[in-house]
Design a protein around this motif. Sequence first.
Motif, short mmCIF file in Angstrom:
data_model
loop_
_atom_site.label_atom_id
_atom_site.label_comp_id
_atom_site.label_asym_id
_atom_site.label_seq_id
_atom_site.Cartn_x
_atom_site.Cartn_y
_atom_site.Cartn_z
N SER A 372 0.83 -1.21 0.00
CA SER A 372 0.00 0.00 0.00
C SER A 372 0.86 1.25 0.00
O SER A 372 0.46 2.29 -0.55
CB SER A 372 -0.94 0.00 1.21
N SER A 373 2.05 1.19 0.61
CA SER A 373 2.92 2.38 0.64
C SER A 373 3.39 2.75 -0.77
O SER A 373 3.53 3.94 -1.09
CB SER A 373 4.13 2.13 1.55
N PHE A 374 3.61 1.75 -1.63
CA PHE A 374 3.99 2.05 -3.01
C PHE A 374 2.81 2.67 -3.77
O PHE A 374 3.00 3.57 -4.59
CB PHE A 374 4.48 0.78 -3.71
N ILE A 375 1.60 2.20 -3.48
CA ILE A 375 0.41 2.80 -4.10
C ILE A 375 0.24 4.24 -3.65
O ILE A 375 0.02 5.15 -4.47
CB ILE A 375 -0.84 1.97 -3.75
N VAL A 376 0.36 4.46 -2.34
CA VAL A 376 0.19 5.82 -1.81
C VAL A 376 1.26 6.75 -2.37
O VAL A 376 0.97 7.88 -2.77
CB VAL A 376 0.22 5.79 -0.26
N GLN A 377 2.51 6.27 -2.43
CA GLN A 377 3.58 7.11 -2.95
C GLN A 377 3.36 7.44 -4.43
O GLN A 377 3.59 8.57 -4.86
CB GLN A 377 4.92 6.40 -2.77
#
Length: 419
Positions: A372-377
């Motif tokens: 999810s952190s890659f999606i948010v970034q």
Amino acid sequence: MADPLASNSAQQNRTFLVIFLLLCALYACGHLQRNVGSVLAPVLNRELGLDARELGVVMAGLFLAAGVAQIPFGILVDRYGPRRACTLLLLFGVAGSALFAFAEDWPQLLLGRLLIGMGFCGVFMSSVVIFAAWKPPSEMTTWTGRITAVGGFGGILATTPMAGAIELVGWRITLLGVAALAALLTIAGHYMLRDRPPGAPLPVQKHESFRQGFVGVLHMAADPRIRPMLVVSLFMFTPMQLTVGLWAGPYLLVVHDLDAIARGNVLLAMMGVHLLAALAFGPLERIFNTKKWIVVVGAMIQAVQFLLLAWLGQASLAASITLLMGIAIVGPLYVMVTVHSQSSFPKEMTGRAVSVVTATSVIGVFLNQSGSSFIVQALSEPGSIGSALAFRTVFGLLSAIFLFVALIYLKTQDTNAPR
């Protein structure tokens, strides 16, 4: 004249109560570490310059280490007992807590989180194994729910109290205090935990090698009784760990512009209802006489709530808070999945069964938080900790995931006896 049997029973109950409270304290310390991400994320972004991707990887690192350590820890529990196995690993948790407090960049923070994850990975599993030795099978869901609720007080400390402490003395001193508490509890655990009641027969000693133990774990993972649970357990901790554990704080900051204490108060309310809800799963199982259908219905409710949060959350703070609270209430489904896996195998395989499910669950948190952190970034400005579009996307994906979870869990077999 006093009845010696009644006296022994009362003494045994008092001993178990002390053990239970100490396990709760250890679980609370680990729970604080798991759920501190939402409060720490804006602080680490501001003071050390971590962006959304780095924050996600750092916070998820705890779960990667915990997941990898679960399988060998389960073998250690089966061979040497939960007290010795648990307190040994807790030493790594103490070291990691101190390292995190002194860290100067995200690789150092990540190493600290990895050690914390390894150190605290065995507390919940050890508790389940100890409960199985001290209590009858009919009480397992109740006691597992109780430690989730009482020990989950650490999650409450990770909200407004943590935010207030950070504002008062800074995040480094606050986390050094957590490390000192972990050290004291580890010492207490070494001297006060007991694997089984006095006079209970010793379990048959296992002399298998770790290689044989891993082969046994792989055979268990291939068992048709547990395979659907393993798929589902990838997402069982996700609702709370992707909200309270990581993104709820940044979401409330970016989308609704709440300050640190206001965000902490929302997280506090979420943890409070989550812990109270955990106490309801034992009575729910007794009322409906099912584990399977409680998980299926709960997963469907989560799917609807995440869909509504993605759809309505940006427009209304009240709707966001209401839905986040609902997600927290249904969050303790992992209690039922854990007990369901434990009850599917003989008592001598309890440690291994729970370790397989728990390992899958915490590795799932690592995959979900880091992914999810890659999606948010990708959907946010460089250097920021999120955007409205990023959070809507994550919540929408979670809705689809929990619909999938409900469908998969239909393949499990209930272990409750027909009435």
